[in-house]
Design a protein around this motif. Sequence first.
Motif, mmCIF file in Angstrom:
data_model
loop_
_atom_site.group_PDB
_atom_site.id
_atom_site.type_symbol
_atom_site.label_atom_id
_atom_site.label_comp_id
_atom_site.label_asym_id
_atom_site.label_seq_id
_atom_site.Cartn_x
_atom_site.Cartn_y
_atom_site.Cartn_z
ATOM 1 N N VAL A 115 38.920 30.463 -15.880
ATOM 2 C CA VAL A 115 39.490 29.542 -14.896
ATOM 3 C C VAL A 115 39.970 30.301 -13.662
ATOM 4 O O VAL A 115 39.811 29.836 -12.532
ATOM 5 N N HIS A 116 40.535 31.489 -13.860
ATOM 6 C CA HIS A 116 40.993 32.281 -12.721
ATOM 7 C C HIS A 116 39.823 32.685 -11.836
ATOM 8 O O HIS A 116 39.937 32.735 -10.604
ATOM 9 N N ARG A 123 37.621 22.778 -11.878
ATOM 10 C CA ARG A 123 36.204 23.142 -11.876
ATOM 11 C C ARG A 123 35.670 23.262 -13.295
ATOM 12 O O ARG A 123 34.510 22.932 -13.559
ATOM 13 N N PHE A 124 36.502 23.757 -14.214
ATOM 14 C CA PHE A 124 36.074 23.801 -15.609
ATOM 15 C C PHE A 124 35.926 22.389 -16.160
ATOM 16 O O PHE A 124 34.970 22.084 -16.893
ATOM 17 N N LEU A 125 36.852 21.499 -15.807
ATOM 18 C CA LEU A 125 36.767 20.116 -16.293
ATOM 19 C C LEU A 125 35.557 19.401 -15.701
ATOM 20 O O LEU A 125 34.957 18.545 -16.366
ATOM 21 N N ILE A 133 21.344 20.627 -21.687
ATOM 22 C CA ILE A 133 20.950 21.565 -22.728
ATOM 23 C C ILE A 133 20.287 22.806 -22.156
ATOM 24 O O ILE A 133 20.315 23.885 -22.775
ATOM 25 N N THR A 134 19.701 22.711 -20.961
ATOM 26 C CA THR A 134 19.026 23.859 -20.356
ATOM 27 C C THR A 134 19.981 24.750 -19.563
ATOM 28 O O THR A 134 19.548 25.768 -19.027
ATOM 29 N N SER A 135 21.248 24.383 -19.483
ATOM 30 C CA SER A 135 22.222 25.158 -18.730
ATOM 31 C C SER A 135 23.172 25.867 -19.697
ATOM 32 O O SER A 135 23.964 25.215 -20.385
ATOM 33 N N PRO A 136 23.126 27.208 -19.776
ATOM 34 C CA PRO A 136 24.064 27.917 -20.651
ATOM 35 C C PRO A 136 25.517 27.668 -20.293
ATOM 36 O O PRO A 136 26.380 27.628 -21.175
ATOM 37 N N MET A 137 25.820 27.476 -19.005
ATOM 38 C CA MET A 137 27.193 27.204 -18.612
ATOM 39 C C MET A 137 27.664 25.851 -19.128
ATOM 40 O O MET A 137 28.785 25.709 -19.620
ATOM 41 N N SER A 138 26.789 24.848 -19.046
ATOM 42 C CA SER A 138 27.155 23.523 -19.553
ATOM 43 C C SER A 138 27.332 23.543 -21.064
ATOM 44 O O SER A 138 28.313 23.024 -21.602
ATOM 45 N N LEU A 143 30.878 23.861 -25.839
ATOM 46 C CA LEU A 143 31.130 24.623 -27.065
ATOM 47 C C LEU A 143 32.593 25.047 -27.140
ATOM 48 O O LEU A 143 33.241 24.913 -28.191
ATOM 49 N N LEU A 144 33.134 25.544 -26.034
ATOM 50 C CA LEU A 144 34.538 25.935 -26.018
ATOM 51 C C LEU A 144 35.451 24.730 -26.205
ATOM 52 O O LEU A 144 36.504 24.830 -26.850
#
Length: 345
Positions: A115-116, A123-125, A133-138, A143-144
Amino acid sequence: MDAVNQTDVRLDDAPAVRPERDALIGSAGRPERRRGPRERILAPEPDFRSYYGLPVLNPPTWKDADIAAYLFLGGLAGASSALAAAADLTGRPHLARACKAGAMGALGGSLYGLVHDLGRPERFLNMLRVFKITSPMSVGSWLLSVYGPQAAAAAATALTGRLPRTGRAATIGAGLLGTAVATYTAVLIADTAVPVWHDGHRELPYLFAGSATASAAGLGLLAAPPAETGPARRAAVAGLALEFTALKRMERRLGPIAEPLRHGTGGRLLRLGTALSLTGVAAAALAGPRDRATTAAAGVALLAGAVCTRFGVFHAGLASARDPKYTVGPQRRRLTEATEEEATP
């Protein structure tokens, strides 16, 4: 150059100007090109390693205090949850409680670093508004979000002693998801254009899994009584073996691109990480069942080794992005190979 030096250009009527050297217009004024052994090519050989001397890629603006720490703490959290589940199922309550608490603390630090770096918590929310599914960030964000509450519930019930059944279910759930939490960051950075990370996409998940396992083992050795650290000792050996094998295989397969893994800041940190992990495994093997000091020292060495490994991979990636040869070289090599294959009958 001789033709240029022998041309007299005058603006007055001085007799030094020879009539036959009057300036001519058009093709008649072009001097005949002389060929011979003295002819030289004045233009330098082209250099395609960069664009006007600038890097081909813009290196990531990530800071190691945020993202490299996020990589380490995320792996520690996920692997600690998996080790906590194993300890809980085999009747080692002190080891399980230490790993659950450690997982929750590491997850909090990991989220803070993320977040920092993002700058604003919202932005995280915002990443949770869709699931791609094709985006590792999404995928990692979701997952977190699913793993975090279960890890928190497992730690809270272990520390308070209340709701044991709920705690057992949360421990198992966090343990299962923890294996993905420990490795998804490897997929995340491999999805970038950074040469070392992108080209090392096959080995990075195994490297991160081994490093995370060793760090969780270090936490268990440091915080649990020596009599209950059997799973942590075995995890340390398995984690080190997986990490070392993946790193060496990655170096061999990448070839010249793997230079930042051996030299510079990244190379020094990776070598230090391997040495510290080896020291931790050796100390854990030599420590007796009641040798608290040696067991704790082994845990510290394993944790420090995991930190060096994650930071080493991080700095090696940044170094490969700054030097254009790690980007253009592989592209030209692949183009040459493709041309040769097409020319082969």
